[in-house]
Design a protein around this motif. Structure first.
Motif, short mmCIF file in Angstrom:
data_model
loop_
_atom_site.label_atom_id
_atom_site.label_comp_id
_atom_site.label_asym_id
_atom_site.label_seq_id
_atom_site.Cartn_x
_atom_site.Cartn_y
_atom_site.Cartn_z
N ILE A 151 -75.67 -1.27 52.23
CA ILE A 151 -74.59 -1.26 51.20
C ILE A 151 -73.52 -2.37 50.85
CG2 ILE A 151 -74.75 1.37 51.17
CD1 ILE A 151 -72.81 1.42 53.11
N ASP A 152 -73.17 -2.37 49.93
CA ASP A 152 -72.09 -3.38 49.79
C ASP A 152 -70.98 -2.93 48.77
OD1 ASP A 152 -70.56 -5.63 50.65
OD2 ASP A 152 -71.40 -7.02 48.91
N ASN A 157 -63.03 -1.80 44.55
CA ASN A 157 -62.93 -0.50 45.59
C ASN A 157 -63.48 0.63 45.10
OD1 ASN A 157 -61.54 -0.37 48.43
ND2 ASN A 157 -60.94 1.57 47.49
N VAL A 158 -64.05 0.48 44.10
CA VAL A 158 -64.83 1.95 43.46
C VAL A 158 -66.36 1.99 43.33
CG1 VAL A 158 -64.91 3.28 41.43
CG2 VAL A 158 -62.77 2.45 42.23
N LEU A 159 -66.92 0.71 42.76
CA LEU A 159 -68.28 0.51 42.42
C LEU A 159 -68.82 0.05 43.99
CD1 LEU A 159 -68.42 -1.35 39.24
CD2 LEU A 159 -68.69 1.23 39.76
N TYR A 170 -79.30 0.29 43.42
CA TYR A 170 -78.61 1.08 42.64
C TYR A 170 -77.08 0.44 42.74
CZ TYR A 170 -82.55 4.38 43.60
OH TYR A 170 -83.72 4.98 43.41
N VAL A 171 -76.31 0.88 41.82
CA VAL A 171 -74.87 0.80 41.76
C VAL A 171 -74.27 2.05 41.29
CG1 VAL A 171 -72.89 -0.45 40.76
CG2 VAL A 171 -75.11 -1.85 41.07
N PHE A 172 -73.41 2.69 42.22
CA PHE A 172 -72.89 4.07 42.32
C PHE A 172 -71.31 3.67 41.88
CE2 PHE A 172 -76.59 4.70 44.90
CZ PHE A 172 -77.14 5.73 44.22
N SER A 173 -70.69 4.94 41.52
CA SER A 173 -69.16 5.03 41.49
C SER A 173 -69.03 5.93 42.66
CB SER A 173 -68.63 5.72 40.17
OG SER A 173 -67.29 5.90 40.28
N PRO A 183 -60.44 3.07 37.54
CA PRO A 183 -60.51 1.35 36.96
C PRO A 183 -60.52 1.56 35.51
CG PRO A 183 -62.65 2.08 37.89
CD PRO A 183 -61.66 3.54 38.23
N GLU A 184 -60.08 0.31 35.17
CA GLU A 184 -60.31 0.03 33.74
C GLU A 184 -61.70 0.12 33.11
OE1 GLU A 184 -57.73 -0.44 31.71
OE2 GLU A 184 -56.40 -0.22 33.20
N PRO A 185 -61.92 0.61 31.91
CA PRO A 185 -63.17 0.90 31.50
C PRO A 185 -63.68 -0.18 30.82
CG PRO A 185 -61.57 1.80 29.95
CD PRO A 185 -60.76 1.46 31.38
N THR A 186 -64.03 -1.25 31.66
CA THR A 186 -64.63 -2.34 31.11
C THR A 186 -65.54 -2.98 32.16
OG1 THR A 186 -62.86 -3.73 32.48
CG2 THR A 186 -62.39 -3.10 29.89
#
Length: 391
Positions: A151-152, A157-159, A170-173, A183-186
């Motif tokens: 994991i990383d 600090n969210v993804l 995988y990439v999770f929230s 976080p900003e929706p970008t």
């Protein structure tokens, strides 16, 4: 380039390694249920503390650089957060709520939470509950279908990136209400939109994401003739270092247009490449072996390629050494000519230059060695990189 610093901390595998913020101490697990903290004393390390709370093998260690707290996880399905006090290190139990062994752990960039991967097809994202004075976990389960191997965290600090034994990354929230700000929706920033992972098919994969819900802007897969990599880390925007069963750290460079292998940090002609023990422990069996096939050249060639990933009499494309081609060089006595004498399992950034590039990395492996390697810095920064990810 200066020679690497080699420290023999154990005769067995090192299953966990983490450095203190000032690099004056290191926490290691020598394939046991205890974590040992060593302090640097010149050219050696001296044992200072032993962290003993786990019942089974410790699988990973993470040391927070700002809060100076240590988190350990183990095959006993537990994790502990260790806080330094005047009388030693005080443990705090973490409620992981998993039914299989914990496999990996890492603090988030803000150090207000950490993630624990496990064999239960679950990632436990843990935060501190001040009311009850313990650490609680929030589970990420879907769509995981196998053991989480690595994991990383993303710098926001969210993804959270994860590599699993189902041959997927995988990439999770990992957003926790009350802990994180939304976080900003970008998409990721220009300096933080690269994901890299290695796989058991001896490949290095680099992904450049695009907009939300859109396919990646670029997906680059580099196939290699070497044995599979196990771990990796970015050293700059355009360079990363991977290591694994070839027993040597390999440098890769590239950008969105493509990535390629550059060179190995290990020099087989260096005096640092030496056996596991400083003196011979017994007579060696001739390399030919016993039986009719013992002296058969073709048999020995396939045997060396199968057991050591080494081709007899081969050289790298273009006349280079076997080290740079990803094939582990072996001496006439059967010992590897590399610094590490067994698989490298951990690769981490150790020291940074003034421009933000990694100038030195640390590696540890199944031979019980901890090695500090100098790295040539290149343009770019480390922000936004997903390192230490495996599949």
């Amino acid at each position: 380039m200066s020679a690497p610093e080699v420290f023999q901390l154990s005769v067995g595998p090192l299953t966990g390694v983490a450095f203190s913020p000032d690099r004056s101490q290191v926490a290691v697990c020598a394939n046991t249920n205890e974590a040992q903290i060593y302090a640097r004393n010149g050219d050696s390390w001296e044992l200072q503390h032993t962290l003993a709370e786990h019942d089974k093998l410790i699988t990973a260690i993470s040391w927070a650089p700002q809060t100076n707290r240590i988190v350990t996880c183990s095959q006993d399905r537990n994790a502990y957060v260790w806080t330094p006090t005047e009388t030693g290190w005080k443990p705090a139990l973490v409620l992981l709520r998993i039914n299989r062994a914990a496999t990996c752990v890492k603090w988030s960039p803000k150090e207000d939470k950490f993630a624990v991967g496990s064999g239960a097809r679950t990632i436990a994202v843990c935060s501190f509950d001040e009311e009850n004075n313990w650490w609680v976990s929030k589970h990420i389960k879907k769509p995981l279908r196998s053991t989480v191997l690595s994991i990383d965290w993303h710098p926001n600090n969210v993804l959270l990136a994860a590599g699993a034994a189902d041959a997927k990354a995988y990439v999770f929230s990992a957003f926790i209400k009350g802990v994180d700000s939304k976080p900003e929706p970008t998409v990721f920033s220009p300096s933080g939109d690269v994901l890299a992972f290695v796989a058991h098919d001896s490949s290095l994969n680099v992904v450049y994401p695009s907009g939300p819900g859109a396919p990646p802007a670029a997906y680059i897969s580099v196939k290699l003739p070497s044995l599979p990599f196990v771990n990796l880390t970015f050293t700059s925007e355009s360079q990363l270092i991977a290591a694994g069963h070839d027993c040597q750290p390999i440098v890769f460079s590239g950008d969105q247009s493509g990535w390629a292998q550059s060179h190995s940090l290990d020099d087989p002609t260096s005096s640092s490449s030496r056996p596991l023990t400083p003196h011979a422990t017994g007579s060696r069996v001739p390399s030919g072996g016993v039986g009719r096939l013992g002296n058969n050249e073709a048999f020995n060639m396939f045997k060396a390629a199968d057991s050591k990933g080494q081709r007899s009499g081969s050289s790298a494309p273009g006349g280079g050494s076997s080290a740079s081609s990803g094939l582990t060089p072996v001496g006439t006595d059967g010992l590897l000519l590399t610094v590490h004498q067994n698989s490298i399992t951990l690769v981490e950034a150790y020291e940074w230059s003034s421009n933000g590039d990694v100038s030195k990395i640390s590696t540890a492996g199944k031979d019980g060695r901890l090695v500090l390697w100098p790295v040539t810095a290149k343009a770019g920064g480390l922000a936004g990189k997903f390192g230490a990810l495996q599949v």
